[in-house]
Design a protein around this motif. Structure first.
Motif, PDB file in Angstrom:
ATOM      1  N   LEU A 160       0.836  -1.205   0.000  1.00  7.43           N
ATOM      2  CA  LEU A 160       0.000   0.000   0.000  1.00  7.43           C
ATOM      3  C   LEU A 160       0.870   1.255   0.000  1.00  7.43           C
ATOM      4  N   ARG A 161       1.962   1.210   0.740  1.00  9.51           N
ATOM      5  CA  ARG A 161       2.863   2.367   0.758  1.00  9.51           C
ATOM      6  C   ARG A 161       3.547   2.523  -0.605  1.00  9.51           C
ATOM      7  N   ARG A 162       3.910   1.403  -1.188  1.00 12.11           N
ATOM      8  CA  ARG A 162       4.495   1.440  -2.532  1.00 12.11           C
ATOM      9  C   ARG A 162       3.509   2.059  -3.524  1.00 12.11           C
ATOM     10  N   ILE A 163       2.263   1.673  -3.410  1.00 10.65           N
ATOM     11  CA  ILE A 163       1.236   2.232  -4.303  1.00 10.65           C
ATOM     12  C   ILE A 163       1.116   3.739  -4.075  1.00 10.65           C
ATOM     13  N   ALA A 164       1.173   4.155  -2.802  1.00  9.17           N
ATOM     14  CA  ALA A 164       1.086   5.588  -2.498  1.00  9.17           C
ATOM     15  C   ALA A 164       2.249   6.341  -3.143  1.00  9.17           C
ATOM     16  N   VAL A 165       3.437   5.758  -3.085  1.00  9.42           N
ATOM     17  CA  VAL A 165       4.612   6.391  -3.703  1.00  9.42           C
ATOM     18  C   VAL A 165       4.431   6.456  -5.215  1.00  9.42           C
ATOM     19  N   ILE A 166       3.921   5.380  -5.806  1.00 12.30           N
ATOM     20  CA  ILE A 166       3.701   5.350  -7.258  1.00 12.30           C
ATOM     21  C   ILE A 166       2.724   6.455  -7.657  1.00 12.30           C
ATOM     22  N   ARG A 167       1.636   6.554  -6.917  1.00  8.65           N
ATOM     23  CA  ARG A 167       0.622   7.581  -7.239  1.00  8.65           C
ATOM     24  C   ARG A 167       1.204   8.987  -7.091  1.00  8.65           C
ATOM     25  N   ALA A 168       1.962   9.196  -6.033  1.00  7.62           N
ATOM     26  CA  ALA A 168       2.569  10.516  -5.832  1.00  7.62           C
ATOM     27  C   ALA A 168       3.559  10.814  -6.950  1.00  7.62           C
ATOM     28  N   ALA A 169       4.343   9.799  -7.331  1.00 10.72           N
ATOM     29  CA  ALA A 169       5.325   9.993  -8.405  1.00 10.72           C
ATOM     30  C   ALA A 169       4.614  10.309  -9.720  1.00 10.72           C
ATOM     31  N   GLN A 170       3.482   9.669  -9.958  1.00 15.81           N
ATOM     32  CA  GLN A 170       2.729   9.961 -11.177  1.00 15.81           C
ATOM     33  C   GLN A 170       2.244  11.407 -11.162  1.00 15.81           C
ATOM     34  N   SER A 171       1.911  11.903  -9.971  1.00 10.72           N
ATOM     35  CA  SER A 171       1.453  13.292  -9.910  1.00 10.72           C
ATOM     36  C   SER A 171       2.614  14.255 -10.171  1.00 10.72           C
ATOM     37  N   PHE A 172       3.862  13.776 -10.001  1.00 10.83           N
ATOM     38  CA  PHE A 172       5.038  14.565 -10.374  1.00 10.83           C
ATOM     39  C   PHE A 172       5.209  14.569 -11.889  1.00 10.83           C
ATOM     40  N   GLY A 173       4.465  13.710 -12.576  1.00 13.38           N
ATOM     41  CA  GLY A 173       4.582  13.628 -14.026  1.00 13.38           C
ATOM     42  C   GLY A 173       5.594  12.598 -14.488  1.00 13.38           C
ATOM     43  N   LEU A 174       6.029  11.720 -13.588  1.00 12.90           N
ATOM     44  CA  LEU A 174       7.011  10.702 -13.961  1.00 12.90           C
ATOM     45  C   LEU A 174       6.363   9.577 -14.744  1.00 12.90           C
TER      46      LEU A 174
ATOM     47  N   SER B 111      12.851  14.772  -3.638  1.00  8.58           N
ATOM     48  CA  SER B 111      13.737  15.913  -3.912  1.00  8.58           C
ATOM     49  C   SER B 111      14.449  15.729  -5.254  1.00  8.58           C
ATOM     50  N   SER B 112      14.765  14.479  -5.635  1.00  9.71           N
ATOM     51  CA  SER B 112      15.395  14.278  -6.949  1.00  9.71           C
ATOM     52  C   SER B 112      14.378  14.557  -8.055  1.00  9.71           C
ATOM     53  N   TRP B 113      13.145  14.261  -7.823  1.00 13.03           N
ATOM     54  CA  TRP B 113      12.112  14.520  -8.832  1.00 13.03           C
ATOM     55  C   TRP B 113      11.821  16.002  -8.953  1.00 13.03           C
ATOM     56  N   ARG B 114      12.069  16.735  -7.890  1.00 15.91           N
ATOM     57  CA  ARG B 114      11.886  18.188  -7.944  1.00 15.91           C
ATOM     58  C   ARG B 114      12.787  18.776  -9.048  1.00 15.91           C
ATOM     59  N   ALA B 115      14.022  18.266  -9.126  1.00 17.01           N
ATOM     60  CA  ALA B 115      14.947  18.738 -10.164  1.00 17.01           C
ATOM     61  C   ALA B 115      14.413  18.377 -11.552  1.00 17.01           C
ATOM     62  N   LEU B 116      13.825  17.190 -11.668  1.00 18.72           N
ATOM     63  CA  LEU B 116      13.235  16.769 -12.938  1.00 18.72           C
ATOM     64  C   LEU B 116      12.106  17.708 -13.351  1.00 18.72           C
ATOM     65  N   ILE B 117      11.291  18.067 -12.375  1.00 19.59           N
ATOM     66  CA  ILE B 117      10.181  18.987 -12.668  1.00 19.59           C
ATOM     67  C   ILE B 117      10.725  20.327 -13.142  1.00 19.59           C
ATOM     68  N   ASP B 118      11.773  20.811 -12.481  1.00 14.67           N
ATOM     69  CA  ASP B 118      12.374  22.081 -12.897  1.00 14.67           C
ATOM     70  C   ASP B 118      12.842  22.006 -14.348  1.00 14.67           C
ATOM     71  N   GLU B 119      13.473  20.877 -14.728  1.00 14.19           N
ATOM     72  CA  GLU B 119      13.931  20.711 -16.114  1.00 14.19           C
ATOM     73  C   GLU B 119      12.744  20.738 -17.074  1.00 14.19           C
ATOM     74  N   ARG B 120      11.666  20.065 -16.680  1.00 15.92           N
ATOM     75  CA  ARG B 120      10.499  20.000 -17.567  1.00 15.92           C
ATOM     76  C   ARG B 120       9.833  21.363 -17.698  1.00 15.92           C
ATOM     77  N   ILE B 121       9.809  22.113 -16.600  1.00 11.26           N
ATOM     78  CA  ILE B 121       9.248  23.466 -16.657  1.00 11.26           C
ATOM     79  C   ILE B 121      10.077  24.320 -17.607  1.00 11.26           C
ATOM     80  N   ALA B 122      11.410  24.205 -17.511  1.00  4.93           N
ATOM     81  CA  ALA B 122      12.290  24.987 -18.388  1.00  4.93           C
ATOM     82  C   ALA B 122      12.042  24.604 -19.848  1.00  4.93           C
ATOM     83  N   ALA B 123      11.869  23.290 -20.110  1.00  2.00           N
ATOM     84  CA  ALA B 123      11.622  22.845 -21.484  1.00  2.00           C
ATOM     85  C   ALA B 123      10.283  23.376 -21.982  1.00  2.00           C
ATOM     86  N   LEU B 124       9.276  23.369 -21.106  1.00  5.75           N
ATOM     87  CA  LEU B 124       7.957  23.880 -21.506  1.00  5.75           C
ATOM     88  C   LEU B 124       8.011  25.392 -21.740  1.00  5.75           C
ATOM     89  N   GLU B 125       8.816  26.089 -20.945  1.00  5.31           N
ATOM     90  CA  GLU B 125       8.953  27.530 -21.160  1.00  5.31           C
ATOM     91  C   GLU B 125       9.609  27.809 -22.516  1.00  5.31           C
TER      92      GLU B 125
END
Ligand code: FES
Length: 153
Positions: free
Chosen positions: A49-63, A91-105
């Protein structure tokens, strides 16, 4: 292990707030694991269940599922992510999001050049021109701005 430590797919799905089909899909994708009864029915450990929670949260990061699988498999002994593991992953995914935001910009800036243009020129359109040879000369529709360095045709 007590038998009550194992959840049926319906119980696990209800606890996770997902459809049973989503759990079957995650299992097929190698993101979660289920044991099998002698009658070949799935049984999920509560830790899943915790693994599923992590998966769902990671999907909301756009991974992507591949990225999530890679992150989960990077944990020692493929353990269920601890609170600390989750902090590190998030925190590692935060950097990924920043990269994706820059690409979208960058994409938005290219789209600005296209609005009201309509040329869809391989030479001058930054969105259509995937190689973007003109990008070396600055932002925007360089050839439309009169900059013909590197223009071949
Ligand atoms: S349509 Fe993209 S620059 Fe003309």
């Amino acid at each position: 292990m007590e038998p009550t430590d194992l959840l049926t797919i319906g119980e696990a799905a209800a606890r996770a707030g997902l459809a049973p089909s989503a759990l079957r899909f995650y299992e097929e994708q190698g993101l979660i694991q289920a044991e099998r009864t002698s009658g070949n029915q799935r049984r999920f450990r509560r830790a899943e269940l915790r693994r599923i929670a992590v998966i769902r949260a990671a999907q909301s990061f756009g991974l992507s599922l591949d990225e999530i699988r890679g992150a989960l498999n990077s944990l020692p002994d493929r353990r269920t992510p601890t609170r600390r593991d989750w902090e590190v992953l998030a925190s590692s995914w935060r950097a990924l999001i920043d990269e994706r935001i820059a690409a979208l910009e960058r994409l938005r800036d290219e789209a600005d050049s296209c609005i009201g243009c309509g040329c869809l020129s391989l030479q001058s359109c930054g969105l259509y021109n995937a190689g973007d040879r003109a990008a070396a000369y600055g932002h925007g529709a360089r050839y439309l701005y009169g900059d013909d360095r590197g223009k071949t045709g």
